[in-house]
Enzyme design. Structure first.
Site, short mmCIF file in Angstrom:
data_model
loop_
_atom_site.label_atom_id
_atom_site.label_comp_id
_atom_site.label_asym_id
_atom_site.label_seq_id
_atom_site.Cartn_x
_atom_site.Cartn_y
_atom_site.Cartn_z
N ARG A 10 -8.13 -8.15 23.01
CA ARG A 10 -8.65 -8.06 24.14
C ARG A 10 -10.03 -8.81 24.22
O ARG A 10 -11.01 -8.66 25.18
CB ARG A 10 -8.93 -6.28 24.46
CG ARG A 10 -9.81 -6.04 23.28
CD ARG A 10 -10.25 -4.48 23.46
NE ARG A 10 -10.74 -4.09 22.18
CZ ARG A 10 -10.89 -2.74 21.48
NH1 ARG A 10 -9.94 -1.97 22.36
NH2 ARG A 10 -11.07 -2.75 20.32
N LYS B 184 2.42 -1.89 9.37
CA LYS B 184 1.98 -0.50 8.80
C LYS B 184 0.61 0.03 9.53
O LYS B 184 0.00 -1.16 9.55
CB LYS B 184 2.20 -0.31 7.48
CG LYS B 184 1.04 -0.80 6.61
CD LYS B 184 1.15 -0.75 5.19
CE LYS B 184 0.65 0.47 4.73
NZ LYS B 184 -0.45 0.55 3.91
N HIS C 60 5.00 -5.04 3.19
CA HIS C 60 4.86 -6.41 2.65
C HIS C 60 5.31 -6.39 1.19
O HIS C 60 5.57 -7.45 0.76
CB HIS C 60 3.65 -6.92 2.78
CG HIS C 60 2.49 -6.26 1.98
ND1 HIS C 60 1.81 -5.27 2.10
CD2 HIS C 60 1.65 -6.90 1.10
CE1 HIS C 60 0.77 -4.91 1.29
NE2 HIS C 60 1.05 -5.95 0.43
N LYS D 12 7.21 -9.48 -1.51
CA LYS D 12 6.74 -10.10 -2.94
C LYS D 12 7.88 -10.56 -3.78
O LYS D 12 8.76 -10.08 -3.88
CB LYS D 12 5.89 -9.00 -3.56
CG LYS D 12 4.69 -8.43 -3.01
CD LYS D 12 3.90 -7.59 -3.71
CE LYS D 12 2.81 -7.06 -3.09
NZ LYS D 12 1.55 -7.84 -3.10
N GLU E 274 -5.51 -0.69 -8.15
CA GLU E 274 -6.24 -1.79 -7.66
C GLU E 274 -7.86 -1.55 -8.01
O GLU E 274 -8.11 -0.46 -8.31
CB GLU E 274 -6.22 -1.69 -6.13
CG GLU E 274 -5.17 -1.98 -5.36
CD GLU E 274 -5.15 -1.69 -3.79
OE1 GLU E 274 -5.09 -2.61 -3.32
OE2 GLU E 274 -5.17 -0.80 -3.34
N ASP F 94 -1.04 5.56 2.39
CA ASP F 94 -1.42 4.19 2.57
C ASP F 94 -0.49 3.65 1.46
O ASP F 94 -0.34 2.23 1.77
CB ASP F 94 -2.76 4.11 2.11
CG ASP F 94 -3.42 2.66 2.35
OD1 ASP F 94 -2.95 2.28 3.20
OD2 ASP F 94 -3.78 2.08 1.29
N HIS G 109 4.98 1.47 0.23
CA HIS G 109 5.23 0.43 -0.92
C HIS G 109 5.79 1.18 -2.24
O HIS G 109 6.70 0.71 -2.62
CB HIS G 109 3.99 -0.03 -1.31
CG HIS G 109 3.20 -0.47 -0.27
ND1 HIS G 109 3.53 -1.36 0.96
CD2 HIS G 109 1.58 -0.66 0.25
CE1 HIS G 109 2.62 -1.45 1.89
NE2 HIS G 109 1.59 -1.32 1.31
N LYS H 20 -7.44 3.21 -6.02
CA LYS H 20 -8.58 2.39 -5.74
C LYS H 20 -9.59 2.63 -6.86
O LYS H 20 -9.80 3.68 -7.41
CB LYS H 20 -9.25 2.69 -4.20
CG LYS H 20 -8.10 2.34 -3.20
CD LYS H 20 -8.32 1.33 -2.48
CE LYS H 20 -7.21 1.27 -1.32
NZ LYS H 20 -6.63 0.04 -1.09
C1 BG6 Z 1 -1.79 -2.37 1.90
C2 BG6 Z 1 -2.90 -1.06 1.90
O1 BG6 Z 1 -0.62 -1.95 2.66
O2 BG6 Z 1 -1.73 -2.60 0.50
C3 BG6 Z 1 -4.01 -1.47 1.17
O3 BG6 Z 1 -3.18 -0.60 3.11
C4 BG6 Z 1 -3.88 -2.02 -0.12
O4 BG6 Z 1 -4.90 -0.20 1.04
C5 BG6 Z 1 -2.91 -3.33 0.04
O5 BG6 Z 1 -4.98 -2.58 -0.62
C6 BG6 Z 1 -2.35 -3.59 -1.44
O6 BG6 Z 1 -1.63 -4.79 -1.01
P1 BG6 Z 1 -1.47 -5.85 -2.32
O7 BG6 Z 1 -0.62 -6.93 -1.79
O8 BG6 Z 1 -2.82 -6.38 -2.47
O9 BG6 Z 1 -0.92 -5.38 -3.52
#
Ligand code: BG6
Length: 487
Positions: A46, A145, A175, A179, A213, A232, A237, A337
């Site tokens: 937008r 997502k 995603h 990988k 992470e 999340d 994942h 995290k």
């Molecule tokens: C995302 C999450 O789907 O995946 C994030 O919303 C996360 O919080 C990320 O950091 C991690 O992805 P990757 O590819 O860096 O492992």
């Protein structure tokens, strides 16, 4: 392999995901010669902006998120020439006919709409696509997502999108499935005869899946605080990883055979609810600490002024897949995290040998362990017992057979989005989630979220730079096991 010319429209085209992931991935595919003329990529949002300003923004994103050696000038120029921009109101009328005009000469090309927006807009966008006659027989819609925040909202999204599009046109992104190393799980399991015969409760003691992470939530607090680690990372994942580890061999590798098998795993997950949530789950939230010897703020400080929050930034769970193959085998899952290191890995811990013939002198025989490292330092390690070299009798030592992808293949590992975006264009849905999969994953996650909320306990605090609350260690040690750490 080059694909036929296509039109890709990115909603949320000025957003973070588009800058960080989508445009860099598209650039690399173009750079490698996969796009043919006259492929177009149209950013939509937008924001009032003209094409020139949009191109400048994308160029800057490429310079930030693509390494300098990949950014050759001719390729950048060619890529930028594909770009266009339309200012559009997703929920209103403005901009839609403009978008239609831009696409008018591409009626027989693949036309993909990538919805990198908040899911609140999915309903309005797909209905506007229909009402403005933008949907062609070759239209595909990609949904980023989060696909909802619980079963009900996921069902609403799926119903709204399903009202306009056939399931074969819908690409729900996770995603992690894009990988390289995640796809390698399929190769490992089903292209080798070694593993399948021992891939069951008779031989496997337990499975661990860790996605750790170092980063905090940073500027994403607004979204993250409504989500938390379970929604999340686990609902999508980690459960997808679990599915690939636990599923039965699909009869074929077409999209539905694969997704049918994953769905069976999701449906076989043992429910966790009020009675078990305290013993089977651990929630944590980071406070200030240090990661890589650099001090970092806590989650609440990151959220900003006077914030209070009970959102978990860490979760550990003991899950179980109730099938003949897996009954009784714990799947320990954890993600968080601000942990000490960035690592995603799957550990298959095998059982002990039935009987040691070596007696006490041989020492402890560590059971075999297969460690599949998804990122970084992608590779596979199979820990074996071998005889310690030397004349001093039979003593044993645990040594890994170590397959490092970087040492074995001297090629760049493509980003997940490169693969997935091109799969959309090619019309391959295997690495995307089907409607029933997403809903089944929420069916398992919802009762956990509800039980947590009824329990009303704040998440346990953990210091940034540590492996989460001590309860996460207790979760597995209570069972006489430990989280894997590379020796
Ligand atoms: C995302 C999450 O789907 O995946 C994030 O919303 C996360 O919080 C990320 O950091 C991690 O992805 P990757 O590819 O860096 O492992």
């Amino acid at each position: 392999v080059a694909v036929d010319p296509f039109d890709l429209v990115v909603f949320g085209g000025t957003g973070d995901l588009a800058h960080r992931k989508l445009f860099p991935a598209l650039f690399r595919r173009d750079h490698d010669g996969q796009m043919t003329e006259p492929t177009r990529i149209i950013g939509v949002s937008r924001k009032e902006m003209d094409k020139k300003a949009f191109k400048a923004e994308v160029k800057e994103a490429l310079e930030t998120f693509v390494s300098a050696e990949e950014l050759d000038k001719a390729a950048v120029t060619r890529f930028l020439a594909r770009l266009d921009y339309v200012t559009l109101d997703a929920t209103g009328e403005a901009g839609w006919s403009d978008l239609k005009d831009r696409l008018a000469d591409g009626l027989d090309r693949v036309r993909a709409f990538y919805l990198a927006t908040s899911p609140d807009l999915f309903d309005a966008i797909v209905h506007n696509l229909r009402d403005h006659s933008l949907i062609t027989p070759k239209t595909r819609v990609v949904l980023e997502k989060p696909l909802g925040k619980d079963l009900e909202s996921a069902r609403e999204i799926n119903a709204a999108v399903g009202d306009v599009l056939d399931e074969s046109q819908i690409y729900r992104i996770d995603h992690y499935l894009g990988k390289e190393t995640v796809q390698n799980l399929l190769a490992l399991r089903f292209a080798n005869v070694l593993f399948e015969p021992v891939w069951d409760s008779a031989h496997v003691d337990h499975v661990q899946i860790t996605v750790a992470e170092k980063i905090g939530v940073g500027a994403r607090g607004g979204y993250y605080d409504t989500s938390g680690a379970l929604r999340d990372m686990v609902q999508n994942h980690i459960l997808q990883l679990l599915c690939l580890v636990a599923m039965e061999p699909p009869g074929e590798l077409d999209a539905d055979s694969l997704r049918d098998e994953k769905l069976k795993v999701l449906r076989a997950l043992k429910p966790i609810g009020d009675a078990t949530v305290r013993t089977l789950t651990v929630r944590g939230q980071y406070r200030g600490g240090a990661v890589d010897a650099k001090s970092v703020p806590g989650y609440i400080e990151e959220l900003g002024d006077g914030a209070a929050s009970n959102t978990e930034t860490f979760v550990a769970l003991k899950a179980e897949v109730q099938t003949w193959r897996w009954a009784g085998v714990p799947f320990y899952l954890r993600t968080g995290k601000r942990l000490p290191t960035q690592v995603s890995e799957i550990v298959i811990q095998f059982r002990e040998v039935p009987l040691s013939i070596f007696g006490a002198a041989g020492g402890f025989l560590a059971p075999n362990r297969l460690v599949i490292r998804l990122q970084p330092d992608e590779g596979v390690k199979l820990y074996l017992m071998i005889k310690d070299p030397g004349p001093g009798g039979l003593r044993f030592r645990e040594v890994p057979l170590n397959l490092s992808f970087a040492d074995t293949f001297k090629v760049r590992n493509p980003d997940a989005y490169e693969r997935l975006l091109m799969d959309v264009i090619r019309g391959s849905q295997a690495l995307f989630m089907r409607r029933d999969e997403v809903e089944a994953a929420w069916m398992w996650a919802d009762p956990i979220l509800e039980a947590w909320s009824r329990l009303g306990q704040p998440p346990a605090s953990y210091t940034a730079g540590t492996w989460g609350p001590s309860a996460a260690v207790a979760l597995i040690e209570r069972d006489g096991r430990t989280w894997h750490e590379d020796p």
